[in-house]
Design a protein around this motif. Sequence first.
Motif, short mmCIF file in Angstrom:
data_model
loop_
_atom_site.label_atom_id
_atom_site.label_comp_id
_atom_site.label_asym_id
_atom_site.label_seq_id
_atom_site.Cartn_x
_atom_site.Cartn_y
_atom_site.Cartn_z
N LEU A 1 2.86 -1.10 10.65
CA LEU A 1 3.21 0.09 9.89
C LEU A 1 2.65 0.02 8.47
O LEU A 1 2.25 1.05 7.90
CB LEU A 1 4.72 0.29 9.87
CG LEU A 1 5.36 0.62 11.23
CD1 LEU A 1 6.87 0.77 11.09
CD2 LEU A 1 4.75 1.89 11.82
N THR A 2 2.62 -1.17 7.89
CA THR A 2 2.03 -1.31 6.56
C THR A 2 0.54 -1.01 6.60
O THR A 2 0.00 -0.33 5.72
CB THR A 2 2.26 -2.74 6.02
OG1 THR A 2 3.67 -2.99 5.94
CG2 THR A 2 1.66 -2.90 4.63
N GLU A 3 -0.14 -1.51 7.63
CA GLU A 3 -1.56 -1.23 7.78
C GLU A 3 -1.80 0.27 7.96
O GLU A 3 -2.72 0.84 7.36
CB GLU A 3 -2.12 -2.00 8.98
CG GLU A 3 -3.59 -1.73 9.23
CD GLU A 3 -4.12 -2.49 10.44
OE1 GLU A 3 -5.33 -2.39 10.71
OE2 GLU A 3 -3.34 -3.16 11.12
N THR A 4 -0.98 0.90 8.78
CA THR A 4 -1.11 2.34 9.02
C THR A 4 -0.92 3.12 7.72
O THR A 4 -1.70 4.03 7.40
CB THR A 4 -0.06 2.80 10.04
OG1 THR A 4 -0.30 2.14 11.29
CG2 THR A 4 -0.13 4.30 10.27
N PHE A 5 0.09 2.77 6.95
CA PHE A 5 0.37 3.44 5.68
C PHE A 5 -0.77 3.19 4.69
O PHE A 5 -1.23 4.11 4.00
CB PHE A 5 1.69 2.93 5.11
CG PHE A 5 2.21 3.72 3.94
CD1 PHE A 5 3.11 4.75 4.13
CD2 PHE A 5 1.80 3.43 2.65
CE1 PHE A 5 3.60 5.48 3.06
CE2 PHE A 5 2.27 4.16 1.58
CZ PHE A 5 3.18 5.18 1.77
N ARG A 6 -1.20 1.96 4.62
CA ARG A 6 -2.23 1.56 3.65
C ARG A 6 -3.53 2.35 3.86
O ARG A 6 -4.18 2.76 2.91
CB ARG A 6 -2.49 0.06 3.80
CG ARG A 6 -3.59 -0.52 2.92
CD ARG A 6 -3.68 -2.02 3.15
NE ARG A 6 -4.75 -2.62 2.39
CZ ARG A 6 -5.98 -2.81 2.87
NH1 ARG A 6 -6.27 -2.42 4.10
NH2 ARG A 6 -6.92 -3.37 2.13
N LYS A 7 -3.90 2.54 5.14
CA LYS A 7 -5.14 3.26 5.43
C LYS A 7 -5.08 4.71 4.96
O LYS A 7 -6.10 5.29 4.58
CB LYS A 7 -5.41 3.22 6.94
CG LYS A 7 -5.90 1.88 7.45
CD LYS A 7 -6.11 1.93 8.95
CE LYS A 7 -6.62 0.60 9.48
NZ LYS A 7 -6.76 0.62 10.96
N ARG A 8 -3.89 5.27 4.98
CA ARG A 8 -3.73 6.68 4.62
C ARG A 8 -3.45 6.88 3.13
O ARG A 8 -3.60 7.99 2.61
CB ARG A 8 -2.63 7.32 5.47
CG ARG A 8 -3.07 7.52 6.91
CD ARG A 8 -1.90 7.68 7.85
NE ARG A 8 -2.35 7.95 9.21
CZ ARG A 8 -2.85 7.03 10.04
NH1 ARG A 8 -2.96 5.77 9.63
NH2 ARG A 8 -3.24 7.36 11.26
N ASP A 9 -3.02 5.83 2.46
CA ASP A 9 -2.74 5.91 1.02
C ASP A 9 -4.03 5.62 0.26
O ASP A 9 -4.17 4.59 -0.41
CB ASP A 9 -1.64 4.91 0.66
CG ASP A 9 -1.20 5.02 -0.79
OD1 ASP A 9 -1.53 6.02 -1.45
OD2 ASP A 9 -0.53 4.08 -1.27
N VAL A 10 -4.97 6.55 0.34
CA VAL A 10 -6.31 6.31 -0.22
C VAL A 10 -6.29 6.14 -1.74
O VAL A 10 -7.14 5.47 -2.31
CB VAL A 10 -7.28 7.45 0.18
CG1 VAL A 10 -7.53 7.42 1.67
CG2 VAL A 10 -6.72 8.81 -0.24
N MET A 11 -5.31 6.75 -2.41
CA MET A 11 -5.20 6.62 -3.86
C MET A 11 -4.33 5.42 -4.26
O MET A 11 -4.16 5.15 -5.44
CB MET A 11 -4.59 7.91 -4.46
CG MET A 11 -5.39 9.16 -4.15
SD MET A 11 -7.07 9.10 -4.79
CE MET A 11 -6.74 9.14 -6.56
#
Length: 216
Positions: free
Chosen positions: A187-197
């Motif tokens: 879930l951290t990886e998933t979130f990180r990929k989408r949190d481009v900023m």
Amino acid sequence: MAYPGYGGYGGHMPSHAAMMGGPPAGGFPGQGSFPGTFAPGTFAPPPAVNDPMWGYFTAIAGQDGEIDAEELQRCLTQSGFSGSYTPFSLDTCRIMIAMLDRDMTGTMGFNEFKELFVALNGWKQNFMMFDRDRSGTVEPHEMAQAVASMGYRISPQALNAIVKRYSKGGRIFFDDYVACCVKLRTLTETFRKRDVMQQGTVNFQYDDFILCTMAV
């Protein structure tokens, strides 16, 4: 914003003996058919066959060259990876594969197999630091310390939800601990990929949210 804890444990690939409790009698399965040198005019096998885990992987994966959840469960049980801890359930094996299943096949190839064992060894070492009495479980406050030691910064409310989800009789077993680590990493990886900023905030479409969370 940083995402500590993402990616599990790095470092060098542990030896086969360290991961599996020592090589099986007669060496690694599948090895020995490829000599160390090759005569002129012949082709060397793919680089993977020179890896000490390649023979072990091919013996488990079979003809399709992929490992599914049931094969992974047998592998981890037969290798004695859990030691005196509770063997991994099929459900935990499924989410371990899902963690690395980037092509969404429900199976893992050789490189994913190696990556999994790097993460598993790190999680096992972390668990053993807190399972000081070798009971095969950790207490809720120790689970909070374990999560923090892996670099995850989450709220008390989130920690409480983790404890409620993964504890049995007020304690967390190794199998459930690994399942928790898999979900945290994924879930951290998933979130990180989408949190481009890298601001700690993302927007999910409903279907994307369901896909990301239901996968593990």
